[in-house]
Design a protein around this motif. Structure first.
Motif, PDB file in Angstrom:
ATOM      1  N   PRO A  74       0.811  -1.226   0.000  1.00 60.39           N
ATOM      2  CA  PRO A  74       0.000   0.000   0.000  1.00 60.39           C
ATOM      3  C   PRO A  74       0.842   1.273   0.000  1.00 60.39           C
ATOM      4  CG  PRO A  74      -0.121  -1.105   2.135  1.00 60.39           C
ATOM      5  CD  PRO A  74       0.533  -2.050   1.197  1.00 60.39           C
ATOM      6  N   LEU A  75       1.992   1.261   0.663  1.00 61.36           N
ATOM      7  CA  LEU A  75       2.839   2.451   0.656  1.00 61.36           C
ATOM      8  C   LEU A  75       3.396   2.726  -0.737  1.00 61.36           C
ATOM      9  CD1 LEU A  75       4.808   2.152   4.020  1.00 61.36           C
ATOM     10  CD2 LEU A  75       3.212   3.947   3.366  1.00 61.36           C
ATOM     11  N   THR A  76       3.760   1.671  -1.442  1.00 67.02           N
ATOM     12  CA  THR A  76       4.248   1.844  -2.811  1.00 67.02           C
ATOM     13  C   THR A  76       3.157   2.429  -3.689  1.00 67.02           C
ATOM     14  OG1 THR A  76       5.757  -0.033  -2.557  1.00 67.02           O
ATOM     15  CG2 THR A  76       5.241   0.662  -4.798  1.00 67.02           C
ATOM     16  N   ALA A  77       1.917   1.947  -3.517  1.00 67.53           N
ATOM     17  CA  ALA A  77       0.791   2.475  -4.295  1.00 67.53           C
ATOM     18  C   ALA A  77       0.536   3.941  -3.955  1.00 67.53           C
ATOM     19  CB  ALA A  77      -0.460   1.642  -4.018  1.00 67.53           C
ATOM     20  N   ILE A  78       0.572   4.294  -2.668  1.00 68.35           N
ATOM     21  CA  ILE A  78       0.347   5.682  -2.247  1.00 68.35           C
ATOM     22  C   ILE A  78       1.388   6.602  -2.874  1.00 68.35           C
ATOM     23  CG2 ILE A  78       0.451   7.250  -0.271  1.00 68.35           C
ATOM     24  CD1 ILE A  78      -0.818   4.984   1.392  1.00 68.35           C
ATOM     25  N   CYS A  79       2.652   6.180  -2.800  1.00 67.52           N
ATOM     26  CA  CYS A  79       3.725   7.003  -3.372  1.00 67.52           C
ATOM     27  C   CYS A  79       3.540   7.157  -4.890  1.00 67.52           C
ATOM     28  CB  CYS A  79       5.085   6.391  -3.069  1.00 67.52           C
ATOM     29  SG  CYS A  79       5.538   6.475  -1.316  1.00 67.52           S
ATOM     30  N   GLY A  80       3.077   6.088  -5.554  1.00 70.20           N
ATOM     31  CA  GLY A  80       2.828   6.163  -6.995  1.00 70.20           C
ATOM     32  C   GLY A  80       1.728   7.148  -7.337  1.00 70.20           C
ATOM     33  N   GLU A 118      16.022  15.859  18.327  1.00 66.12           N
ATOM     34  CA  GLU A 118      15.346  16.830  17.478  1.00 66.12           C
ATOM     35  C   GLU A 118      16.179  17.225  16.262  1.00 66.12           C
ATOM     36  OE1 GLU A 118      14.162  20.152  19.758  1.00 66.12           O
ATOM     37  OE2 GLU A 118      12.726  19.030  20.990  1.00 66.12           O
ATOM     38  N   SER A 119      17.498  17.205  16.413  1.00 65.48           N
ATOM     39  CA  SER A 119      18.363  17.636  15.307  1.00 65.48           C
ATOM     40  C   SER A 119      18.446  16.614  14.188  1.00 65.48           C
ATOM     41  CB  SER A 119      19.775  17.938  15.827  1.00 65.48           C
ATOM     42  OG  SER A 119      20.337  16.791  16.437  1.00 65.48           O
ATOM     43  N   ALA A 120      17.964  15.386  14.441  1.00 68.08           N
ATOM     44  CA  ALA A 120      18.030  14.329  13.418  1.00 68.08           C
ATOM     45  C   ALA A 120      16.711  14.276  12.675  1.00 68.08           C
ATOM     46  CB  ALA A 120      18.344  12.984  14.062  1.00 68.08           C
ATOM     47  N   GLY A 121      16.473  15.217  11.787  1.00 69.28           N
ATOM     48  CA  GLY A 121      15.203  15.273  11.071  1.00 69.28           C
ATOM     49  C   GLY A 121      14.990  14.041  10.213  1.00 69.28           C
ATOM     50  N   GLY A 122      13.802  13.444  10.303  1.00 61.68           N
ATOM     51  CA  GLY A 122      13.456  12.288   9.489  1.00 61.68           C
ATOM     52  C   GLY A 122      14.094  10.993   9.916  1.00 61.68           C
ATOM     53  N   SER A 123      14.735  10.966  11.059  1.00 59.68           N
ATOM     54  CA  SER A 123      15.413   9.748  11.515  1.00 59.68           C
ATOM     55  C   SER A 123      14.415   8.757  12.091  1.00 59.68           C
ATOM     56  CB  SER A 123      16.457  10.098  12.575  1.00 59.68           C
ATOM     57  OG  SER A 123      17.020   8.924  13.118  1.00 59.68           O
ATOM     58  N   THR A 124      14.666   7.457  11.829  1.00 59.17           N
ATOM     59  CA  THR A 124      13.827   6.401  12.411  1.00 59.17           C
ATOM     60  C   THR A 124      14.383   5.909  13.738  1.00 59.17           C
ATOM     61  OG1 THR A 124      15.054   4.658  11.265  1.00 59.17           O
ATOM     62  CG2 THR A 124      13.172   5.616  10.105  1.00 59.17           C
ATOM     63  N   GLY A 125      15.633   6.253  14.046  1.00 54.23           N
ATOM     64  CA  GLY A 125      16.236   5.788  15.286  1.00 54.23           C
ATOM     65  C   GLY A 125      16.661   4.335  15.243  1.00 54.23           C
ATOM     66  N   LEU A 126      16.837   3.793  14.033  1.00 52.89           N
ATOM     67  CA  LEU A 126      17.193   2.380  13.906  1.00 52.89           C
ATOM     68  C   LEU A 126      18.546   2.161  13.230  1.00 52.89           C
ATOM     69  CD1 LEU A 126      13.725   0.943  12.806  1.00 52.89           C
ATOM     70  CD2 LEU A 126      14.876   0.543  14.984  1.00 52.89           C
ATOM     71  N   GLY A 127      19.091   3.183  12.585  1.00 53.31           N
ATOM     72  CA  GLY A 127      20.310   2.994  11.797  1.00 53.31           C
ATOM     73  C   GLY A 127      21.488   2.482  12.589  1.00 53.31           C
ATOM     74  N   LEU A 159      -0.060  18.524  -0.574  1.00 51.72           N
ATOM     75  CA  LEU A 159       0.504  17.360  -1.261  1.00 51.72           C
ATOM     76  C   LEU A 159       1.950  17.134  -0.836  1.00 51.72           C
ATOM     77  CD1 LEU A 159      -0.091  15.160  -3.338  1.00 51.72           C
ATOM     78  CD2 LEU A 159       0.755  16.711  -5.116  1.00 51.72           C
ATOM     79  N   ALA A 160       2.705  18.204  -0.652  1.00 53.26           N
ATOM     80  CA  ALA A 160       4.091  18.074  -0.204  1.00 53.26           C
ATOM     81  C   ALA A 160       4.154  17.476   1.199  1.00 53.26           C
ATOM     82  CB  ALA A 160       4.781  19.434  -0.231  1.00 53.26           C
ATOM     83  N   LEU A 161       3.229  17.902   2.075  1.00 53.08           N
ATOM     84  CA  LEU A 161       3.185  17.337   3.425  1.00 53.08           C
ATOM     85  C   LEU A 161       2.852  15.855   3.397  1.00 53.08           C
ATOM     86  CD1 LEU A 161       1.316  20.218   5.315  1.00 53.08           C
ATOM     87  CD2 LEU A 161       3.711  19.565   5.571  1.00 53.08           C
ATOM     88  N   ILE A 162       1.862  15.493   2.586  1.00 55.40           N
ATOM     89  CA  ILE A 162       1.467  14.084   2.486  1.00 55.40           C
ATOM     90  C   ILE A 162       2.616  13.254   1.931  1.00 55.40           C
ATOM     91  CG2 ILE A 162      -0.102  12.460   1.355  1.00 55.40           C
ATOM     92  CD1 ILE A 162      -2.195  14.719   1.358  1.00 55.40           C
ATOM     93  N   SER A 163       3.291  13.780   0.901  1.00 52.69           N
ATOM     94  CA  SER A 163       4.405  13.052   0.297  1.00 52.69           C
ATOM     95  C   SER A 163       5.537  12.852   1.302  1.00 52.69           C
ATOM     96  CB  SER A 163       4.915  13.816  -0.925  1.00 52.69           C
ATOM     97  OG  SER A 163       6.005  13.145  -1.514  1.00 52.69           O
ATOM     98  N   GLY A 164       5.816  13.902   2.101  1.00 54.04           N
ATOM     99  CA  GLY A 164       6.859  13.779   3.120  1.00 54.04           C
ATOM    100  C   GLY A 164       6.532  12.726   4.154  1.00 54.04           C
ATOM    101  N   MET A 193       7.158   7.085   6.216  1.00 55.75           N
ATOM    102  CA  MET A 193       6.617   5.749   6.492  1.00 55.75           C
ATOM    103  C   MET A 193       7.384   4.677   5.723  1.00 55.75           C
ATOM    104  SD  MET A 193       4.165   5.353   8.650  1.00 55.75           S
ATOM    105  CE  MET A 193       3.447   3.827   8.058  1.00 55.75           C
ATOM    106  N   VAL A 194       7.758   4.986   4.495  1.00 59.21           N
ATOM    107  CA  VAL A 194       8.537   4.021   3.701  1.00 59.21           C
ATOM    108  C   VAL A 194       9.878   3.754   4.374  1.00 59.21           C
ATOM    109  CG1 VAL A 194       9.756   3.671   1.522  1.00 59.21           C
ATOM    110  CG2 VAL A 194       7.426   4.587   1.512  1.00 59.21           C
ATOM    111  N   ARG A 195      10.547   4.837   4.822  1.00 59.64           N
ATOM    112  CA  ARG A 195      11.846   4.669   5.489  1.00 59.64           C
ATOM    113  C   ARG A 195      11.696   3.854   6.776  1.00 59.64           C
ATOM    114  NH1 ARG A 195      12.429  10.134   4.068  1.00 59.64           N
ATOM    115  NH2 ARG A 195      11.902  10.773   6.200  1.00 59.64           N
TER     116      ARG A 195
END
Length: 306
Positions: A98-104, A253-262, A122-127, A132-134
């Motif tokens: 479903p995430l692949t379909a949403i991004c498409g 906070e300084s790690a924007g977009g981080s999942t905390g798993l890397g 749309l930019a917010l939704i795409s972000g 979610m994909v990451r």
């Protein structure tokens, strides 16, 4: 005559006591050795004693009961941990489609004419969709690394070349952030025992960590012992946060977009290859250490002072 008899009786009693103490000591030594073995091994074997000392045998019986309870608790923990990892892995797989379909569909919408407000939404939704994909991908890689579902294939790997390749792969992203990496490699080739794919992921995750936290520099050093350090200014961190960088899902906070798993994945893969990974924060600089066992049983893989 009486003093001699008394002395003889005392000598016999002392000898008997010495023998009893010796047997008790042997029994305790036997218990200590077997207890250490039982705690290290996954076995149902109880503690056996050759001595017939009642005190030592009573102690061994009590320890056997506790070992049995410990084994049951370990089985419950392992079963629960396995179920959790399988559930997260399955959910990650299920979310991919479903995430692949949403991004498409979002890509198709970006080609349409839109009002400024629609563009912004749309930019917010795409972000959010990309986040979610990451997260889905990182969750899958994390639990695969931790649950050993992905079999590793150790082989002799040139650490110099692997480090150069990983740095070159992220060079554009680093320079885009104003970071020009400084790489110091020994003249001789450092050959370690590692899985090529896992090693590449370890280096990639650590370099991505520098993208999040670096204050504008990055120094990478490889030693002949198979130790690699990644050091950069990190004004947005402190010692408490650095102590938690390898915790799953930990972000700042300084790690924007981080999942905390890397970094959690990097440490798990490094340890599965027989190495170690750690971090240190000193005078405003963050240093991530990773060490790997040298091919042929060298001195790598055992950094202790970080």
């Amino acid at each position: 005559m009486l003093p001699w008899v008394l002395c003889a009786a005392l000598a016999v009693a002392a000898a008997a006591l010495a023998v009893k103490l010796r047997l008790l000591q042997n029994g305790l030594d036997e218990i200590a050795r077997q207890l250490a073995e039982r705690l290290e091994e996954d076995t149902n074997n109880p503690i056996f004693l050759s001595t017939r000392d009642p005190g030592a045998r009573k102690l061994a019986a009590g320890l056997n009961l506790r070992l049995k309870e410990l084994r049951r608790a370990r089985r419950r923990y392992e079963a629960g941990d396995r179920e959790l990892k399988e559930a997260v892995t399955n959910v990650s797989h299920d979310l991919r489609t479903p995430l692949t379909a949403i991004c498409g569909y979002l890509e198709l919408l970006e080609r349409e004419e839109k009002s400024p407000a629609a563009e912004r939404y749309l930019a917010l939704i795409s972000g959010r969709a990309q986040a979610m994909v990451r997260l889905t991908e990182e969750l899958l890689h994390c639990f695969v690394a931790l649950s050993a579902q992905e079999e590793l294939h150790p082989e002799p790997v040139d650490l110099n070349a692997a480090l150069e390749e990983s740095t070159a792969g992220l060079y554009a992203a680093l320079t885009a952030r104003g970071i020009t990496p400084s790489v110091r490699l020994p003249r001789e080739r450092v050959i370690c025992r590692a899985d090529r794919g896992a090693l590449s992921r370890v280096f990639g995750n650590i370099l991505n960590n520098a993208l999040k936290y670096s204050g504008g520099d990055l120094e990478i050093v490889l030693t002949p012992k198979g130790e690699v350090s990644f050091s950069n200014a990190a004004p947005g961190l402190d010692e408490v946060q650095v102590g938690r960088l390898f915790d799953r899902f930990f972000t700042v906070e300084s790690a924007g977009g981080s999942t905390g798993l890397g970094l959690s994945i990097a440490r798990a893969l490094t340890e599965r290859m027989g190495g170690t990974a750690d971090a240190r924060y000193q005078e405003g600089r963050l240093t991530i250490y990773a060490s790997f066992p040298l091919w042929g049983g060298g001195n790598g893989g055992g950094r202790q002072t970080v």
